[in-house]
Write a protein that holds these residues in place. Sequence first.
Motif, PDB file in Angstrom:
ATOM      1  N   SER A  74     -46.251   8.600 -30.628  1.00 27.21           N
ATOM      2  CA  SER A  74     -45.401   7.946 -31.135  1.00 27.21           C
ATOM      3  C   SER A  74     -44.077   8.153 -30.354  1.00 27.21           C
ATOM      4  O   SER A  74     -42.797   8.039 -30.849  1.00 27.21           O
ATOM      5  CB  SER A  74     -45.076   8.864 -32.504  1.00 27.21           C
ATOM      6  OG  SER A  74     -44.854  10.295 -32.132  1.00 27.21           O
ATOM      7  N   ASP A 104     -44.871  17.399 -32.591  1.00 28.24           N
ATOM      8  CA  ASP A 104     -45.149  16.321 -33.850  1.00 28.24           C
ATOM      9  C   ASP A 104     -43.732  15.665 -34.307  1.00 28.24           C
ATOM     10  O   ASP A 104     -43.716  14.841 -35.155  1.00 28.24           O
ATOM     11  CB  ASP A 104     -45.754  17.176 -34.800  1.00 28.24           C
ATOM     12  CG  ASP A 104     -45.018  18.331 -35.303  1.00 28.24           C
ATOM     13  OD1 ASP A 104     -44.038  18.590 -34.734  1.00 28.24           O
ATOM     14  OD2 ASP A 104     -45.720  18.950 -36.207  1.00 28.24           O
ATOM     15  N   GLN A 105     -42.711  16.327 -33.933  1.00 31.06           N
ATOM     16  CA  GLN A 105     -41.351  15.612 -34.168  1.00 31.06           C
ATOM     17  C   GLN A 105     -40.209  16.195 -33.410  1.00 31.06           C
ATOM     18  O   GLN A 105     -40.343  17.220 -32.515  1.00 31.06           O
ATOM     19  CB  GLN A 105     -40.804  16.038 -35.735  1.00 31.06           C
ATOM     20  CG  GLN A 105     -40.913  17.531 -35.849  1.00 31.06           C
ATOM     21  CD  GLN A 105     -40.431  18.204 -37.228  1.00 31.06           C
ATOM     22  OE1 GLN A 105     -39.528  17.470 -37.981  1.00 31.06           O
ATOM     23  NE2 GLN A 105     -41.034  19.332 -37.742  1.00 31.06           N
ATOM     24  N   CYS A 106     -39.171  15.427 -33.364  1.00 35.70           N
ATOM     25  CA  CYS A 106     -38.080  15.705 -32.413  1.00 35.70           C
ATOM     26  C   CYS A 106     -37.108  16.857 -33.187  1.00 35.70           C
ATOM     27  O   CYS A 106     -36.073  16.491 -33.699  1.00 35.70           O
ATOM     28  CB  CYS A 106     -37.357  14.582 -31.981  1.00 35.70           C
ATOM     29  SG  CYS A 106     -36.121  15.067 -30.620  1.00 35.70           S
ATOM     30  N   ALA A 119     -40.261  22.142 -34.318  1.00 37.78           N
ATOM     31  CA  ALA A 119     -41.477  21.337 -34.035  1.00 37.78           C
ATOM     32  C   ALA A 119     -42.582  22.160 -33.606  1.00 37.78           C
ATOM     33  O   ALA A 119     -42.414  23.097 -32.640  1.00 37.78           O
ATOM     34  CB  ALA A 119     -41.332  20.083 -33.169  1.00 37.78           C
ATOM     35  N   TRP A 125     -47.811  12.074 -31.959  1.00 38.62           N
ATOM     36  CA  TRP A 125     -46.901  13.174 -30.912  1.00 38.62           C
ATOM     37  C   TRP A 125     -46.224  12.259 -30.131  1.00 38.62           C
ATOM     38  O   TRP A 125     -46.475  11.337 -30.113  1.00 38.62           O
ATOM     39  CB  TRP A 125     -48.073  14.124 -30.445  1.00 38.62           C
ATOM     40  CG  TRP A 125     -48.974  15.074 -31.082  1.00 38.62           C
ATOM     41  CD1 TRP A 125     -49.749  14.656 -32.106  1.00 38.62           C
ATOM     42  CD2 TRP A 125     -48.723  16.369 -31.158  1.00 38.62           C
ATOM     43  NE1 TRP A 125     -50.118  15.757 -32.802  1.00 38.62           N
ATOM     44  CE2 TRP A 125     -49.572  16.941 -32.264  1.00 38.62           C
ATOM     45  CE3 TRP A 125     -47.709  17.287 -30.641  1.00 38.62           C
ATOM     46  CZ2 TRP A 125     -49.750  18.315 -32.782  1.00 38.62           C
ATOM     47  CZ3 TRP A 125     -47.992  18.635 -31.050  1.00 38.62           C
ATOM     48  CH2 TRP A 125     -49.053  19.149 -32.091  1.00 38.62           C
TER      49      TRP A 125
END
Length: 420
Positions: free
Chosen positions: A258, A293-295, A299, A313
């Motif tokens: 992602s 999995d996120q900024c 995370a 990811w």
Amino acid sequence: MMIDPRVRYNTERIKSMFMELPAKKNVGDLKESDLKGKKVLVRTDFNVPLDANLNVTDDTKLINALPTLNYLINYGAKIIICSHLVAPHGRKYSLKPVVSRLSELLGVDVEMTKGCIGMRVHSLVSRMPNGGVVLLENVRLYRGELKNAPALARILASYADLYVNDCFLTAHRTDASSVGVTKFLRPSVAGFLMQKELDYLIGAVLKPKRPFAAIVGGIKLSREIRVIEYLLEKVDILILGGRMISTFNRANGLPVGSSPVQEDMIDTAKSIIEKAKVRGVVLHLPVDVVIADQCAPDASCKTVAAGSVPDGWMILDIGSDSIQAFNASLDTAKTVLHHGSLGVYNFDKFEHGTEAITMKLAELTGKGVTTIVGGGESIKTIHKLGYAEKVSHTSTGGVSSDGLLEGKLLPGIYSLDSGC
């Protein structure tokens, strides 16, 4: 594969601009006969950080100005300092917190005006002794400063016989205190700090000790493309990192999960890769990456091979194998330029790549390698780690540093007198 014509056009323009940049006269070219008893307007960068009680928390910028100011004092000049102090959120502050520390550093009593214009300022300036120092109030308090208003420039210039610009930070701007005053004052010359910036960011890059390596990071390829274009014409080794790597990985057919990809820059990324091959430049892209999995600072993250980023990811830093490979390549270099963060600089867990490279630069400097940190968030990291004094040169310019490496014309430099 055809090289993107935009890359070829911009590169030729940038190359031409740097080759034609005339040498600038600097304050060291002025001797006692030029300075004794003369009033000198000096543009400095006193945009220092303040705490809640308006105390200076870091006097680095004051210290950076000392070589120029002491030189003028020693030759009996009368110094009128012009500067600004603006918080990141835009609030303008008085320069009063600077006075006591600057007086201590210079060993003279620095007097300060209540403004930049008016009869009281003229009166104070007119009775200055040789070697005296007067600090004008924050010039950004006047709207005419950022608009390069001729009226303000004329007033500032009226205080002095000649001009010294030692503020590389604002060299990209056409301010009254950096460009406007040069229309009324001659000579107009660079200060020692300004000259040091030019020596490293132009001189060392145009005529580097080889092999010459550049490390470029950043969020978007579109923001860094001009720097990369220019450096591809000069370097032997090019190391790329930062979140823009997802665009290069997509160009190479690798999964990016992602991670944000600039779809309109994929052909440009392919062109850069091809151009490096044509020119014989060793191009390094990360072989492994830190993904999350996120900024976000909390995370979940892990390290995977560059070609193994799963769906959901995103790439947020370079991995340990990449650091090792980059460092091994840097061991062969004689000149290294670092521009931009290799990860998400504002989250500690994704700064390891930039920190590792910063420490490598310090190590290489100790071995006689010329190391330059200029532009981008790499500047913040090197100061955070306390390594600014452990490399050959850390630029003070911010946007001006970026501008030089992008091939932009900087008005604050071009308005100064040319040297021999």
